[in-house]
Motif scaffolding. Structure first.
Motif, PDB file in Angstrom:
ATOM      1  N   SER A  99       0.902  -1.106  -0.135  1.00 25.16           N
ATOM      2  CA  SER A  99      -0.106  -0.064  -0.086  1.00 25.16           C
ATOM      3  C   SER A  99       0.938   1.169   0.030  1.00 25.16           C
ATOM      4  O   SER A  99       2.051   1.107   0.331  1.00 25.16           O
ATOM      5  CB  SER A  99      -0.878  -0.029   1.182  1.00 25.16           C
ATOM      6  OG  SER A  99      -0.226  -0.013   2.301  1.00 25.16           O
ATOM      7  N   GLY A 100       0.235   2.554  -0.206  1.00 27.72           N
ATOM      8  CA  GLY A 100       1.092   3.678  -0.329  1.00 27.72           C
ATOM      9  C   GLY A 100       0.836   4.490   0.944  1.00 27.72           C
ATOM     10  O   GLY A 100      -0.109   3.952   1.706  1.00 27.72           O
ATOM     11  N   LEU A 102       0.095   8.062   3.196  1.00 29.19           N
ATOM     12  CA  LEU A 102      -0.958   8.932   3.294  1.00 29.19           C
ATOM     13  C   LEU A 102      -0.246  10.264   4.186  1.00 29.19           C
ATOM     14  O   LEU A 102       0.343   9.983   5.314  1.00 29.19           O
ATOM     15  CB  LEU A 102      -2.211   8.603   3.985  1.00 29.19           C
ATOM     16  CG  LEU A 102      -3.073   9.857   4.613  1.00 29.19           C
ATOM     17  CD1 LEU A 102      -3.671  10.490   3.256  1.00 29.19           C
ATOM     18  CD2 LEU A 102      -4.062   9.522   5.887  1.00 29.19           C
ATOM     19  N   LEU A 111       1.337   4.766   7.097  1.00 29.89           N
ATOM     20  CA  LEU A 111       1.668   3.826   6.169  1.00 29.89           C
ATOM     21  C   LEU A 111       1.576   2.233   6.842  1.00 29.89           C
ATOM     22  O   LEU A 111       1.867   2.156   7.856  1.00 29.89           O
ATOM     23  CB  LEU A 111       3.033   3.917   5.619  1.00 29.89           C
ATOM     24  CG  LEU A 111       3.637   2.784   4.711  1.00 29.89           C
ATOM     25  CD1 LEU A 111       2.741   2.833   3.344  1.00 29.89           C
ATOM     26  CD2 LEU A 111       5.034   3.157   4.262  1.00 29.89           C
ATOM     27  N   SER A 113       0.876  -1.278   4.798  1.00 27.34           N
ATOM     28  CA  SER A 113       1.822  -1.948   3.780  1.00 27.34           C
ATOM     29  C   SER A 113       1.801  -3.525   4.164  1.00 27.34           C
ATOM     30  O   SER A 113       2.780  -4.065   4.084  1.00 27.34           O
ATOM     31  CB  SER A 113       3.143  -1.364   3.149  1.00 27.34           C
ATOM     32  OG  SER A 113       3.541  -1.792   2.105  1.00 27.34           O
ATOM     33  N   ASN A 141      -4.491   1.570   0.828  1.00 20.14           N
ATOM     34  CA  ASN A 141      -3.783   2.742   1.059  1.00 20.14           C
ATOM     35  C   ASN A 141      -4.783   3.492   2.398  1.00 20.14           C
ATOM     36  O   ASN A 141      -5.970   3.577   2.151  1.00 20.14           O
ATOM     37  CB  ASN A 141      -3.867   3.907   0.008  1.00 20.14           C
ATOM     38  CG  ASN A 141      -2.857   3.288  -1.235  1.00 20.14           C
ATOM     39  OD1 ASN A 141      -2.266   2.344  -0.938  1.00 20.14           O
ATOM     40  ND2 ASN A 141      -3.100   4.091  -2.264  1.00 20.14           N
TER      41      ASN A 141
END
Length: 175
Positions: A99-100, A102, A111, A113, A141
């Motif tokens: 995931s990315g 924020l 984060l 992930s 995300n």
């Protein structure tokens, strides 16, 4: 506003296998099969950190900071390492996806992930400010929104590694 790009990277050399599909199961002659991490006796062939979070200045093309991302408790319990005082190793390979991050206007970088934690970093120096335990693995995300009353929330989708138990975890930020 910051001119920075925040990138989570996995440093985990692996061998990917290209395989022929069973007849009639794929629309291609070959597909990417499973990957096999390079290790000896269950230990990676490379030194940590296994995962990093890096801030890159997009105007200069330079790294502003880089820190280990997450940790790898199972690696620290390995029989050959269990008595060592190891640093933060960075997270090992996730089972499903990445995931990315924020970034909030207040300078907080969130984060997960594919871990069971939501990590909160200071965007200026990469300092880990806190770790929030999630109800499952954070595959999506994180997002943020503010209510009409001015309360800001961070939300992340989680589930178990097999996809069951999907839910949203929401956290309010202090004013």
């Amino acid at each position: 506003e910051t001119g920075l790009l925040y990138v989570k990277a996995l440093n985990w050399p692996s061998v990917f296998h290209v395989e022929e599909p069973e007849p009639g199961t794929e629309d291609a002659d070959y597909f990417l099969g499973d990957f096999r991490p390079l290790n000896i006796d269950g230990l990676p062939v490379h030194k940590p950190p296994y995962s990093t979070l890096t801030a890159i200045d997009l105007n200069k093309g330079e790294h502003v900071w880089q820190v280990p991302f997450g940790d790898y408790p199972a690696m620290k319990e390995h029989p050959l390492l269990k008595d060592l005082d190891l640093p933060q190793l960075g997270a090992g390979p996730p089972q499903h996806g990445q995931s990315g991050p924020l970034l909030t206007a207040g300078g907080l970088l969130f984060l997960s992930s594919a871990t069971r934690n939501l990590y909160v970093f200071d965007n200026e120096n990469g300092e880990l400010l806190t770790t929030i335990q999630l109800d499952g693995y954070g595959y999506g995300n994180p997002i943020t929104y503010r209510t009409k009353a001015g309360r800001q929330f961070v939300v992340i989708a989680t589930s178990e590694s097999d996809g069951s138990g999907a839910k949203l975890n929401a956290f309010s930020l202090p004013n």
